[in-house]
Design a protein around this motif. Structure first.
Motif, PDB file in Angstrom:
ATOM      1  N   LYS A  33      35.177  36.418  59.495  1.00 51.57           N
ATOM      2  CA  LYS A  33      34.022  37.180  59.004  1.00 51.57           C
ATOM      3  C   LYS A  33      33.532  36.569  57.701  1.00 51.57           C
ATOM      4  O   LYS A  33      34.334  36.140  56.872  1.00 51.57           O
ATOM      5  CB  LYS A  33      34.409  38.634  58.751  1.00 51.57           C
ATOM      6  CG  LYS A  33      34.672  39.422  60.013  1.00 51.57           C
ATOM      7  CD  LYS A  33      35.035  40.852  59.663  1.00 51.57           C
ATOM      8  CE  LYS A  33      35.570  41.555  60.891  1.00 51.57           C
ATOM      9  NZ  LYS A  33      36.310  42.764  60.543  1.00 51.57           N
ATOM     10  N   GLY A  35      31.648  38.175  54.894  1.00 48.25           N
ATOM     11  CA  GLY A  35      31.136  39.482  54.491  1.00 48.25           C
ATOM     12  C   GLY A  35      31.122  40.382  55.716  1.00 48.25           C
ATOM     13  O   GLY A  35      32.150  40.567  56.365  1.00 48.25           O
ATOM     14  N   GLU A  36      29.951  40.892  56.058  1.00 48.00           N
ATOM     15  CA  GLU A  36      29.819  41.761  57.219  1.00 48.00           C
ATOM     16  C   GLU A  36      29.639  40.953  58.502  1.00 48.00           C
ATOM     17  O   GLU A  36      29.880  41.446  59.596  1.00 48.00           O
ATOM     18  CB  GLU A  36      28.599  42.690  57.042  1.00 48.00           C
ATOM     19  CG  GLU A  36      28.791  43.751  55.976  1.00 48.00           C
ATOM     20  CD  GLU A  36      29.868  44.762  56.373  1.00 48.00           C
ATOM     21  OE1 GLU A  36      29.659  45.484  57.369  1.00 48.00           O
ATOM     22  OE2 GLU A  36      30.916  44.801  55.699  1.00 48.00           O
TER      23      GLU A  36
END
Lengths: 382, 270, 296
Positions: A33, A35-36
Motif C-alpha cells: 500500500k 498510503g490508502e
C-alpha cells in the motif's frame, strides 16, 4: 498473431508443470500500500529458475511495484517474498543477488561505458584482473567492444540499452529485472533487440523478469506471462495459452484483438453448449469444459483471424452469420473486415491477403457470410 | 535561426547599458589623476599605487578573504547536506520548520540577521572577531548553496542512485560515487556564490565583527560614506576586473564543454 | 542512522544560529535600556534560582513597542520603507521584464552569453555598484556634466541625496534578482503555445497578455519577492545615495543600535519589521517549493 515457433529445449523446459520443482522466487500473499492506495493486492506467484518471466499490464497495474520489491526499493506492507527459499524482505538492494536494468537505463553520465559496467564489480572488491576480464566478457556479449572508452552521451540509444544490460549482468545475478527495457527504442530496433535479449538469457542461464505494457514484446520473449490488473495477477500462463485460452474477458481483450459477444448460455451436451446472443441469429455452438448453469449470461470471445469471410454460406462450419461490410482495415499482410450483423453487432474478421489488391474479393457494402468452427471461440464467465 | 525583433534588441541594449555604464564610469575614473574624482585631469595609475601602500586596506582584504574561504566551505558542506535531506530525505519531524529556516535567509533583510546574530553572540559571551563573522556568513551562505544544489538535485534522475544501490553500493557509497560527481557543478557554483556573498557583505559583518577583525566592505563603506574617494575607485576597478575575468573564463570553459558535448551527441546519433 | 546525522547537522546549525537569535531579539525587545554591559535590563540570572527567573519574567514588558507607536519617526519610517519597496519592485519589474523577455527570445547560441552578462554584475560587489552611482549622480557628476554639455539642462540637477537616487540605486542593484527568475520562467515557454494562440485568432499583443504573462507568473512572483523583501530592510542604498530626509527602517534600526546604543528599541524595530515581512517570506518560500515540485 500466431504463436512463434519455439526451440524444442524451451518447450520441454516447463518447471511450473512439475509439482516437485522448487521456485526461485515466491511471492506469498504480498500486499503493498502507498498510503490508502493499494498497489499490490494479496498476491501469490512463483517464478522458476532460468525462466524468462513477463509482468504484463497497463500502466498503474502494479507491475513496476512488484519489480521494485524484488530489487529491494520497496518493502511489502504484508506478506513475504522468498528468493531460493529465503525471505528477502528487509535485505537492502545492495545486498541482494538481484540486479535491475532501469527503464531510463540510469547509466552514470560521468563514467565511461567500461566504468559503468565495472561499477558493480568494483563494489564487490574483486581483484583488478578479474574485473577487467569480466568487463571484456560483457562487452563481447553485448557487442560493445569498440565503445568501452566512450561516455554514455557519446553512443546511440540502442548502444546505451546494451550498456545497461551489460552492467546489470556483469555481477552474474541470480535474477535480472528488466523495467520496460526496450521502451525507448524504435520499432525495428526493438524487434531485433527482443531476440538478442532471448539469446543472452539463454547463454547466461539467468532468470529474467521483464516488466512491459507491450503485449507483443511479452509474447515474443517470455516463457510465461503474468497478466496484471489493479494490483492483481489475472492469469499466469505461457504466451500461447494466454492468447488461445484466456481465463477472463480482461485477458482476452488485453492480449490481441478479440470479438466479444454477450449472450445467454444453454447446455446441449457433455462438452457442448450454445450461446444465444441475438434474436435474429441462430445460437452459437461452442465447445467447453467448464460447468456453467443454463441461463447464465456469458461472453463469447473469438479472435478475428478465426472467422472466415465468404460470399456464400459455407456448409462445413458449425457457426455462421450474415452481415454487411462497413469498413475494411488494410494492413498489407492481412485485411480486417468490420462486419455489421443483422442484430446490429459489429464483428471483426481478419483475412490473409493471399491475392493482390486489384483482385480483392470484398468491398464496402458487400453482404457476406461469417463462419467459424465450434472450437474457434471461448465461453468466458468472468 | 530566429531573427531578433527591434523591440527585443532595444530592450537588451538599454538594459545592458544601464547595467554596465556605471561600472565602466567607475573604472575610467579610477585612472583619473585628479583628487577630485569627477573632474578629469589626465590618465594616471597613482591611486592604484596609493591603494597598495595602504596597510589597513591590505589587512582588511586578507581578513575578508580568509572569512570567505572558511565560511563558504562550511556553508557548502551544510547547504549540500540540507538540500539532499530536503529532496531525498522523505518526511521527517520538523521538515517544514527546517525548510523555512533554510530558505528564509535568502530574503531576510541583512539588518535583522546581523542584529539577531550579534545579540546571540553577546548573550553566550562569544568574543566578536573573525570567528563570529564566519559563523554568521556560513548561516546565510548555506541558504544560497542549498537553493543551487536543490535545483540540480530536483532535475537529477533518481534511478541513477537506485542503479548504484542495485549494483552494490551503500547509501553513502551511492552518494559519493554517483550523486556527488554529477551534482558537483552545482556544489561548486554554490561554493562560489557563498564565497562572493561573504566577500561582499557589509551589514552582517558590521554587526558581528569586533575591533580585531575589520573586513574590506566595512573599510570601503566608512571611506565612501561621506563622498567619493579615488582610492576606492581604484579598488573597485580591481574587484570588477577580477570578477569579470573569473566569470568570463568559467563561462568560456563551460561553453566549450557544452559545445563539445553537443558535437559528440550529434556524432552518436548518426 | 546516517540519515539522522545528516539531518541533525544542518538542522542544529540553523536552530542555534537562526531561530535562537530571533528568540533573543524578541526577548530583548521586551527589556529596558540600561547603562550597563550588556546595555539592557533585566538579564536572566540563573544563579539566583527560581527567584531569578521570576524577576526576569516580571521585568519584561511591551514598553518599547508602545514607545514606537508614540514616536512618529518610526511609523513614518515603516510607511516610507513600504512605499519605496513597493514602488521600486514595480519599477524593477517594468525594467526587468523586457530584458528577460528579449533574452528568452534570443537565438540559442546567444543565450548563455546574455545570461552571463546579467549574472556578472551580481558577482560584483554590491557596495561598489551602489557607490558607482555616487560619482554619476553628484552635482558635478558624470550625468550632469553630460547633460550640461549637450545643452539639455542649464543648471545641474540635484539627484544625489534624494529619493530619486535611492530608487535608481535599488532598481540598478536588484535588477539581476528580477531578471533571473523571469528569464527562467520565460525560457521554459513553448513557442508553439504562442503560435497556437495566434492561429486561434489572437493578435501578438493579445497572445503576449493571455499566454506569456500568465505562464511567467511564478517568475514574476519570485522576482518581486526577491526584490521587495530585502529592500524593506535596505540600509546601504539609503545611506549612500539617499538624503537626510530619506527615511527607511533599516537605517533607523542601524542608528538606534550603533549610534543610540538602544538595544531594546532596535530589537523591537527588528521584530516589527519581521512581522511585516513574515507573510511575504512565507509566500516566497511556498512559491519556490511549488516550483520545485512541479519540476519533479
Amino acid at each position: 498473431m500466431a504463436e512463434k515457433p519455439r526451440k524444442p529445449s524451451q518447450v520441454v523446459y516447463a518447471p511450473w508443470e512439475d509439482p516437485q520443482a522448487k521456485p526461485l522466487i515466491e511471492f506469498r500473499g504480498v500486499t503493498k500500500k502507498f498510503g490508502e492506495f493499494v498497489a499490490i493486492d494479496d498476491l501469490t506467484l512463483d517464478i522458476y529458475e532460468r525462466e524468462f518471466f513477463a509482468l504484463l499490464g497497463p500502466s498503474g497495474c502494479g507491475k513496476t511495484t512488484m519489480m521494485r520489491m524484488l530489487a529491494g526499493f520497496e518493502r511489502p506492507t504484508e506478506g513475504d517474498i522468498l528468493l531460493g527459499g529465503q525471505s528477502i524482505v528487509g535485505v537492502p538492494p545492495n545486498e541482494r543477488p538481484v540486479n535491475m536494468m532501469f527503464q531510463s537505463y540510469a547509466l552514470f553520465p560521468h563514467l565511461s561505458v567500461w566504468d559503468n559496467i565495472a561499477f558493480g564489480l568494483k563494489r564487490d572488491k574483486l581483484p583488478k584482473d578479474r574485473i577487467t576480464e569480466r568487463v571484456e566478457e560483457m562487452l563481447r556479449l553485448t557487442r560493445l567492444e569498440k565503445f568501452g572508452h566512450r561516455k554514455p552521451h557519446q553512443i546511440s540509444g540502442g548502444q546505451r540499452q546494451r550498456v545497461a544490460l551489460a552492467r546489470s549482468l556483469a555481477k552474474a545475478p541470480k535474477l535480472l529485472l528488466l523495467d520496460e527495457p526496450l521502451g525507448a527504442l524504435d520499432r525495428k530496433l526493438r524487434e531485433e533487440t527482443q531476440f538478442e535479449l532471448m539469446d543472452i538469457q539463454e547463454k547466461t542461464g539467468t532468470t529474467f523478469v521483464i516488466v512491459t505494457h507491450d503485449q507483443e514484446e511479452a509474447m515474443t520473449v517470455a516463457s510465461r506471462i503474468a497478466v496484471m490488473d489493479n494490483g492483481k495477477v489475472i492469469q499466469v500462463d505461457t504466451p500461447a495459452r494466454v492468447y488461445e485460452a484466456p481465463n477472463s474477458v480482461y485477458v482476452a481483450d488485453f492480449i490481441g484483438d478479440v470479438n466479444l459477444l454477450e449472450g445467454t448460455f444453454r447446455r446441449t451436451g457433455p462438452e457442448r453448449g450454445e450461446i444465444t446472443y441475438s434474436e435474429n441469429e441462430p445460437p452459437i455452438a461452442a465447445e467447453l469444459f467448464e460447468d456453467i448453469p443454463d441461463g447464465q449470461t456469458v461472453s463469447y470471445a473469438i479472435r478475428p483471424e478465426k472467422i472466415r469471410v465468404s460470399a456464400e454460406k459455407p456448409e462445413d462450419r458449425a457457426n455462421s452469420a450474415w452481415g454487411t461490410i462497413i469498413d475494411i482495415g488494410y494492413l498489407g499482410n492481412v485485411s480486417t473486415y468490420h462486419v455489421q450483423m443483422a442484430g446490429g453487432q459489429m464483428v471483426k474478421a481478419a483475412m490473409t491477403n493471399s491475392t493482390r489488391l486489384d483482385r480483392r474479393d470484398f468491398t464496402w457494402e458487400d453482404e457476406v457470410w461469417l463462419s467459424w468452427r465450434e472450437t474457434a471461440g471461448l465461453v468466458l464467465t468472468k | 535561426m530566429r531573427r531578433i525583433s527591434w523591440f527585443n534588441a532595444t530592450s537588451l541594449t538599454l538594459g545592458f547599458a544601464f547595467l554596465y555604464i556605471p561600472m565602466l564610469v567607475l573604472v575610467i575614473y579610477s585612472f583619473n589623476a585628479n583628487k577630485l574624482v569627477t573632474v578629469w585631469a589626465g590618465f594616471s595609475t597613482r591611486w592604484y599605487g596609493e591603494l597598495f601602500r595602504n596597510e589597513a586596506f591590505l589587512d582588511a582584504a586578507w581578513v575578508t578573504l580568509r572569512v570567505a574561504l572558511v565560511s563558504s566551505t562550511l556553508a557548502t558542506v551544510l547547504g549540500t547536506a540540507a538540500a539532499y535531506v530536503l529532496v531525498r530525505g522523505g518526511k521527517f519531524y520538523g521538515r517544514t520548520l527546517f525548510s523555512g529556516m533554510l530558505y528564509a535567509p535568502l530574503v531576510m533583510p541583512d539588518v535583522i540577521l546581523g542584529l539577531s546574530l550579534l545579540l546571540l553572540f553577546i548573550s553566550i559571551g562569544l568574543d566578536r572577531g573573525m570567528m563570529t563573522i564566519v559563523l554568521a556568513h556560513t548561516t546565510f551562505s548555506m541558504a544560497f548553496v542549498a537553493v543551487v544544489v536543490t535545483s540540480r538535485l530536483v532535475a537529477f534522475d533518481r534511478s541513477l542512485e537506485e542503479a548504484a544501490r542495485d549494483l552494490g553500493c551503500t547509501r553513502w557509497d551511492a552518494f559519493r560515487s554517483v550523486t556527488l560527481p554529477i551534482i558537483s557543478p552545482a556544489v561548486i557554483s554554490g561554493w562560489l556564490l557563498g564565497f562572493t556573498l561573504s566577500l561582499d557583505d557589509l551589514v552582517i559583518a558590521s554587526f558581528t565583527s569586533g575591533p580585531s577583525a575589520t573586513t574590506l566592505p566595512i573599510k570601503i563603506f566608512s571611506a565612501v560614506r561621506l563622498g567619493v574617494s579615488p582610492e576606492i575607485n581604484a579598488l573597485s576597478a580591481i574587484l570588477i576586473g577580477i570578477v569579470t575575468v573569473g566569470v568570463i573564463t568559467t563561462s568560456l570553459i563551460s561553453k566549450r564543454a557544452i559545445m563539445k558535448r553537443i558535437a559528440e551527441e550529434n556524432r552518436a546519433d548518426t | 542512522m546516517r540519515r539522522a546525522a545528516l539531518i541533525a547537522l544542518p538542522f542544529m546549525w540553523l536552530l542555534a544560529l537562526f531561530l535562537v537569535p530571533f528568540l533573543i531579539v524578541a526577548k530583548i525587545s521586551l527589556s529596558d535600556i540600561a547603562l550597563a554591559i550588556p546595555p539592557y535590563t533585566p538579564t536572566l540570572d540563573l544563579s539566583r534560582g527560581w527567584e531569578g527567573i521570576t524577576d526576569w519574567v516580571t521585568g519584561l514588558d511591551f514598553e518599547n513597542y508602545i514607545f514606537l507607536t508614540t514616536d512618529s519617526l518610526y511609523w513614518k519610517a515603516y510607511l516610507s520603507s513600504l512605499q519605496i519597496a513597493v514602488l521600486s519592485t514595480l519599477m524593477t519589474l517594468a525594467v526587468g521584464y523586457p530584458i528577460a523577455y528579449a533574452m528568452s527570445r534570443a537565438a540559442d547560441e546567444w543565450r548563455p552569453t546574455l545570461l552571463m552578462l546579467v549574472i556578472l554584475p551580481f558577482w560584483t560587489s554590491f557596495l561598489i555598484r551602489v557607490y558607482s552611482w555616487k560619482a554619476i549622480l553628484a552635482q558635478e557628476g558624470f550625468l550632469n556634466q553630460l547633460l550640461l554639455s549637450i545643452g539639455i539642462i542649464s543648471e545641474p540637477l540635484t539627484i544625489l541625496n534624494t529619493n530619486i537616487a535611492v530608487y535608481i540605486g535599488i532598481v540598478y542593484t536588484y535588477l539581476p534578482f528580477m531578471v533571473l527568475p523571469l528569464y527562467a520562467a520565460l525560457e521554459k515557454l513553448d513557442d508553439s503555445l504562442l503560435e497556437a494562440a495566434e492561429d486561434l485568432g489572437c493578435s501578438r499583443m493579445k497572445a503576449f497578455w493571455l499566454i506569456t504573462v500568465p505562464l511567467s507568473k511564478q517568475g514574476i512572483i519570485a522576482g518581486s519577492f526577491l526584490v521587495f523583501i530585502p529592500v524593506m530592510g535596505e540600509f546601504v542604498i539609503p545611506t549612500l545615495l539617499g538624503g537626510s530626509d530619506t527615511l527607511m527602517i533599516g537605517k533607523v534600526l542601524w542608528e538606534e543600535f550603533f549610534s543610540n546604543r538602544d538595544w531594546p528599541v532596535a530589537s523591537s524595530v527588528a521584530i516589527i519589521l519581521l512581522a511585516i515581512l513574515i507573510i511575504p517570506i512565507v509566500l516566497f518560500i511556498k512559491n519556490e517549493e511549488k516550483q520545485w515540485e512541479s519540476e519533479v
